[in-house]
Design an enzyme around this catalytic site. Structure first.
Site, PDB file in Angstrom:
ATOM      1  N   HIS A 199      25.056  34.515  -7.136  1.00  0.00           N
ATOM      2  CA  HIS A 199      25.095  33.311  -6.210  1.00  0.00           C
ATOM      3  C   HIS A 199      25.282  34.096  -4.866  1.00  0.00           C
ATOM      4  O   HIS A 199      24.452  32.982  -3.919  1.00  0.00           O
ATOM      5  CB  HIS A 199      26.654  32.592  -6.578  1.00  0.00           C
ATOM      6  CG  HIS A 199      26.564  31.332  -5.797  1.00  0.00           C
ATOM      7  ND1 HIS A 199      26.706  29.919  -6.435  1.00  0.00           N
ATOM      8  CD2 HIS A 199      25.415  30.575  -5.252  1.00  0.00           C
ATOM      9  CE1 HIS A 199      26.797  28.365  -6.306  1.00  0.00           C
ATOM     10  NE2 HIS A 199      25.588  28.671  -5.025  1.00  0.00           N
ATOM     11  N   LYS A 243      24.454  30.074 -11.939  1.00  0.00           N
ATOM     12  CA  LYS A 243      24.485  31.066 -11.254  1.00  0.00           C
ATOM     13  C   LYS A 243      25.808  31.500 -11.327  1.00  0.00           C
ATOM     14  O   LYS A 243      26.910  30.695 -11.808  1.00  0.00           O
ATOM     15  CB  LYS A 243      24.554  30.235  -9.731  1.00  0.00           C
ATOM     16  CG  LYS A 243      23.108  30.069  -9.484  1.00  0.00           C
ATOM     17  CD  LYS A 243      22.789  29.237  -7.697  1.00  0.00           C
ATOM     18  CE  LYS A 243      21.299  28.678  -7.677  1.00  0.00           C
ATOM     19  NZ  LYS A 243      22.108  27.215  -7.731  1.00  0.00           N
ATOM     20  N   ASP A 299      18.915  23.390 -10.976  1.00  0.00           N
ATOM     21  CA  ASP A 299      19.388  23.930 -10.900  1.00  0.00           C
ATOM     22  C   ASP A 299      20.873  23.729 -10.305  1.00  0.00           C
ATOM     23  O   ASP A 299      21.207  22.969  -9.316  1.00  0.00           O
ATOM     24  CB  ASP A 299      18.602  24.021  -9.174  1.00  0.00           C
ATOM     25  CG  ASP A 299      19.362  25.313  -8.871  1.00  0.00           C
ATOM     26  OD1 ASP A 299      18.895  27.004  -8.568  1.00  0.00           O
ATOM     27  OD2 ASP A 299      20.091  25.069  -7.890  1.00  0.00           O
TER      28      ASP A 299
END
Ligand code: A2P
Length: 292
Positions: free
Chosen positions: A108, A75, A45
């Site tokens: 995000h 993101k 991630d």
């Protein structure tokens, strides 16, 4: 091996992954990613704002694990909201990662001061999904109201909302909203680092209840907390740049918490957020140069 969670479009996502936010340790990212993949992690991630997508891509290649076997999340940063900006931001992320597609693309933060730009960015993400350059799309740090406002104006229900979630802030009402909407809850700061960063005491890893449960299972407090995340049905991306702790955080598939353990950890909730407030986010919140 981490169990998978099935997203609302049928894509399967590992429940446990490695988070790599920590910009001072940026040069350690490739090593941490390769170590994690070597240990069996299959989800990494990252985010444009972590400034380490390049190193994540390097770590993936260095690991020798096939691209198709790894789930990569990144993101879009706030300064790239709006439709055309988001398309450019997405291309730049793929270029830095050195990938043809990502598995999950998230907005995000919400941008409450310009929700139009938030919606437009999400519409750009929908285009990436339609083109197969993102296998799933979603959001991060959205409240139930933000989710409602977004879903009303777009076609694809977010697959994931990644939010601050740990034993001291377990987001009960937001999780209920997720369940109703078919959105997977994914925890950032799952070990309570947001608590350590603010009050520096009584974080989940030094909490006596958690320590007691850990002793009974001959596990560490971090392993107990991660097991609590997984057993209660949500996904988590603990961060670590230390190979011992990366291994420790993945060694949680050989024990189970009892129902009483889970109830005791649930009861640690304070209802208080320790990380940034999504309502206060604005495009200049963190000025980052994303062009490398
Ligand atoms: P480090 O990189 O030195 O391991 P969170 O995922 O809640 O944001 O927590 C991340 C923070 O917790 C990092 O500072 C990380 O430091 C530390 N950490 C990660 N795993 C463990 C663990 N198993 N035990 C103690 N601290 C940990």
């Amino acid at each position: 091996m981490s169990p998978d969670i099935t997203l609302n479009n049928g894509v399967r996502m590992p429940a446990l992954g490695l988070g790599v936010l920590d910009r001072p340790a940026r040069e350690q990212t490739a090593g941490a990613v390769a170590t994690a993949l070597g240990l069996g992690y299959r989800l990494i991630d990252t985010a444009a704002s972590y400034l380490n997508e390049k190193e994540v891509g390097e770590g993936l290649r260095r690991s020798g694990v096939a691209r198709a076997d790894v789930f990569v999340t990144t993101k879009l940063w706030l300064s790239q909201y709006g439709y055309d900006n988001a398309l450019r931001g997405f291309d730049a992320s793929l270029r830095r990662l050195g990938l043809q597609y990502v598995d999950l693309y998230l907005l995000h933060w919400p941008l409450p001061s310009d929700f139009e730009a938030t919606v437009a960015a999400y519409r750009a993400a929908e285009k990436m999904l339609a083109e197969g350059r993102a296998r799933a799309i979603g959001v991060s740090n959205f409240s139930a109201d933000h989710l409602g406002a977004l879903i009303e104006r777009t076609s694809v229900v977010p697959a994931v909302n990644q939010v601050e979630l740990h034993p001291l802030f377990n987001q009960g009402s937001l999780r209920d909203a997720h369940r109703r909407l078919g959105i997977i809850t994914q925890a950032w700061s799952p070990l309570g680092n947001s608590v350590r960063r603010t009050i520096r005491t009584n974080d989940p890893l030094t909490n006596p209840i958690v320590i007691g449960i850990a002793k009974r299972h001959a596990k560490t407090p971090a392993q107990v907390v991660l097991r609590w995340h997984l057993q209660t049905g949500w996904a988590a991306v603990p961060k670590s740049f230390n190979s011992g702790r990366i291994a420790e955080n993945f060694d949680i598939f050989d024990f189970a918490l009892t129902a009483d353990d889970v109830i005791a950890i649930d009861a640690l909730d304070t209802g208080v957020r320790f990380g940034p407030d999504p309502e206060a986010m604005h495009a200049g919140a963190l000025s980052i140069s994303l062009d490398d």
